[in-house]
Design an enzyme around this catalytic site. Structure first.
Site, PDB file in Angstrom:
ATOM      1  N   HIS A 223       0.797  -1.231   0.000  1.00 46.57           N
ATOM      2  CA  HIS A 223       0.000   0.000   0.000  1.00 46.57           C
ATOM      3  C   HIS A 223       0.827   1.278   0.000  1.00 46.57           C
ATOM      4  CE1 HIS A 223       0.942  -0.012   4.288  1.00 46.57           C
ATOM      5  NE2 HIS A 223       0.522   1.230   4.357  1.00 46.57           N
TER       6      HIS A 223
HETATM    7  C1  UD1 Z   1      -2.315   5.504   6.271  1.00 45.44           C
HETATM    8  C2  UD1 Z   1      -1.029   5.904   6.995  1.00 45.44           C
HETATM    9  C3  UD1 Z   1       0.010   4.799   6.833  1.00 45.44           C
HETATM   10  C4  UD1 Z   1      -0.537   3.451   7.252  1.00 45.44           C
HETATM   11  C5  UD1 Z   1      -1.822   3.169   6.479  1.00 45.44           C
HETATM   12  C6  UD1 Z   1      -2.437   1.854   6.854  1.00 45.44           C
HETATM   13  C7  UD1 Z   1      -0.471   8.313   7.011  1.00 45.44           C
HETATM   14  C8  UD1 Z   1       0.417   9.325   6.408  1.00 45.44           C
HETATM   15  N1  UD1 Z   1      -0.436   7.101   6.413  1.00 45.44           N
HETATM   16  O1  UD1 Z   1      -2.056   5.455   4.891  1.00 45.44           O
HETATM   17  O2  UD1 Z   1       1.127   5.100   7.628  1.00 45.44           O
HETATM   18  O3  UD1 Z   1       0.413   2.440   6.979  1.00 45.44           O
HETATM   19  O4  UD1 Z   1      -2.742   4.234   6.761  1.00 45.44           O
HETATM   20  O5  UD1 Z   1      -3.567   1.614   6.131  1.00 45.44           O
HETATM   21  O6  UD1 Z   1      -1.156   8.609   7.944  1.00 45.44           O
HETATM   22  N2  UD1 Z   1      -9.580   4.839   2.398  1.00 45.44           N
HETATM   23  C9  UD1 Z   1     -10.720   4.053   2.378  1.00 45.44           C
HETATM   24  N3  UD1 Z   1     -11.265   3.706   3.572  1.00 45.44           N
HETATM   25  C10 UD1 Z   1     -10.762   4.126   4.771  1.00 45.44           C
HETATM   26  C11 UD1 Z   1      -9.592   4.922   4.765  1.00 45.44           C
HETATM   27  C12 UD1 Z   1      -9.017   5.247   3.561  1.00 45.44           C
HETATM   28  O7  UD1 Z   1     -11.204   3.653   1.341  1.00 45.44           O
HETATM   29  O8  UD1 Z   1     -11.335   3.765   5.816  1.00 45.44           O
HETATM   30  C13 UD1 Z   1      -8.955   5.221   1.117  1.00 45.44           C
HETATM   31  C14 UD1 Z   1      -8.956   6.732   0.966  1.00 45.44           C
HETATM   32  O9  UD1 Z   1      -9.967   7.137   0.157  1.00 45.44           O
HETATM   33  C15 UD1 Z   1      -7.609   7.062   0.393  1.00 45.44           C
HETATM   34  C16 UD1 Z   1      -6.773   5.810   0.588  1.00 45.44           C
HETATM   35  O10 UD1 Z   1      -7.603   4.799   1.144  1.00 45.44           O
HETATM   36  O11 UD1 Z   1      -7.666   7.350  -0.958  1.00 45.44           O
HETATM   37  C17 UD1 Z   1      -5.615   6.109   1.487  1.00 45.44           C
HETATM   38  O12 UD1 Z   1      -6.048   6.451   2.823  1.00 45.44           O
HETATM   39  P1  UD1 Z   1      -5.181   7.430   3.766  1.00 45.44           P
HETATM   40  O13 UD1 Z   1      -5.726   7.423   5.134  1.00 45.44           O
HETATM   41  O14 UD1 Z   1      -4.986   8.708   3.062  1.00 45.44           O
HETATM   42  O15 UD1 Z   1      -3.753   6.831   3.821  1.00 45.44           O
HETATM   43  P2  UD1 Z   1      -3.226   5.341   3.827  1.00 45.44           P
HETATM   44  O16 UD1 Z   1      -2.596   5.096   2.504  1.00 45.44           O
HETATM   45  O17 UD1 Z   1      -4.279   4.382   4.299  1.00 45.44           O
END
Ligand code: UD1
Length: 385
Positions: A223
């Protein structure tokens, strides 16, 4: 000598979680705070960084985490938007509750945002999993780690190398406490409840026969933006994983970011084989069972590097660096970067029986949260008196 009850003049400890990797760290801390004498009053605050059922609710259930007392519901956004929203919404909470301390874990955006608000208001900040460094500033988590540690009053570390990293940044030993790894507290206390891999696959609509063969199976999670946000890189990684799957069936737990990018870049054909089983993000107990039964784990996650070391399962980390070097020095982890040939060769070596068996690092013994509770309570009470 500690008093029998929490001093009336000391507020609660606000315990902050935001995203999935925070949940397994906070669960044992909340239990240890409740069991401590005197009990440490807490407020569980969720920033809402992760919010959907797969990324959030299932983990809360598996880890027996209580409903958050406060949810800031910030949701997704750019780093600036997400960090700023958490800060804006957290400030009135601190004003209203006058906490004795704000406790943050790990390195996500919520960790830094809440630390910054608390420290500017003169509220002590305790950072659990402090001092880890990848020395890669292109990783958003590295920025979060460095800045959180600079402003934290108490820094609880998981491995001894962290103290040297902190000392090099001018953070003195009196703020740093080596307590072990709360993530491993969660792993050890939940191992007996881990879900059988075949049941996990069947529940997700997959064919459990895939992993029942003599070859066993491998587990994959990807990821990190550096691996999944560029079409060429993601295609190369999926390509070599597809090759590996001819010899070893692979079970993926697909992060939403990765799933979205596979679709966006039109790479579905690379994963279109019955030997690669694509599952949605998994619950904690499912993931634990899948990892424990695997012959190999291929990942870019920080947490899985530690969990595979505790489980004694060989892990290949698809990153050029790790902030958790003890998993390489003592555990089962090998860094292979994004080097496709190295991924191929190291996987073959593990399948030929040459994987690291490793040993469990110092203080990864299931008691880290109790050490934090004892230290934090004594520090807060002494400071107030
Ligand atoms: C975040 C953390 C990372 C951790 C990861 C675990 C930061 C900088 N990064 O990254 O350290 O390893 O979480 O998962 O804080 N999304 C969903 N559902 C959710 C949450 C997110 O679909 O419940 C989607 C969002 O739309 C987004 C993508 O997942 O486009 C990324 O989510 P985001 O929270 O921005 O960062 P992660 O890549 O999950």
């Amino acid at each position: 000598m500690l008093p029998e009850t929490w001093p009336a003049t000391l507020g609660p400890v606000i315990c902050v979680v935001g995203a999935r990797p925070n949940f397994m760290k906070m669960a044992p801390i909340l239990r240890a705070f409740a069991a401590h004498q005197p009990a440490i009053p807490t407020l569980l605050l969720h920033t809402g960084q992760h919010y959907d059922r797969d990324m959030n609710d299932r983990l809360f259930e598996d880890l027996r985490l209580p409903e958050p007392d406060i949810n800031l519901e910030v949701g997704s956004g750019s780093h600036a938007v997400q960090t700023a929203e958490v800060m804006k919404r957290f400030e009135p909470v601190v004003d209203a509750h006058q906490p004795a301390c704000v406790l943050v874990v790990g390195d996500v955006n919520s960790t830094l945002a809440c630390s910054l608000v608390a420290s500017k208001k003169g509220v002590p900040v305790a950072h659990v999993e402090a001092g880890l460094r990848s020395y890669d500033r292109a990783m958003p988590e590295e920025i979060n780690r460095v800045l959180t540690d600079q402003i934290a009053d108490l820094l609880y570390t998981t491995e001894r190398s962290a103290a040297a990293n902190l000392a090099a940044e001018g953070i003195g030993g009196e703020r740093v406490r080596f307590v072990g790894n709360v993530m491993i507290d969660s792993l050890l206390s939940n191992r007996q409840y881990a879900r059988a891999p075949a049941a996990t696959i069947a529940a997700a609509g997959g064919d459990a026969a895939l992993i029942g063969g003599a070859a066993g199976y491998g587990v994959v999670t990807l990821h990190r933006p550096s691996n999944v946000d560029e079409p060429e890189m993601l295609a190369a990684l999926l390509g070599v994983l597809r090759e590996i799957s001819a010899a070893l069936p692979l079970v993926f737990a697909l992060h939403p970011r990765t799933r979205n990018n596979i679709e966006r870049f039109g790479l579905q054909n690379l994963i279109d084989t019955p030997r690669m089983l694509m599952l949605p993000p998994q619950g904690y107990l499912e993931m634990l069972g899948l990892m424990a039964g695997a012959r190999i784990v291929l990942t870019d996650s920080g947490g899985l590097q530690e969990e595979t070391t505790a489980l004694g399962v060989p892990c290949l980390t698809l990153r050029d660096n790790t902030e958790r070097p003890i998993t390489v020095d003592q555990g089962t982890n090998t860094l292979v970067g994004r080097d496709i040939a190295a991924i191929r060769e190291q996987t073959a070596a593990i399948l030929a029986g040459h994987g690291k068996s490793g040993r469990v690092p110092e203080l990864w013994d299931g008691q880290a949260a109790e050490r934090i509770a004892a230290d934090l309570a004594a520090w807060l009470i002494e400071r107030r008196c």
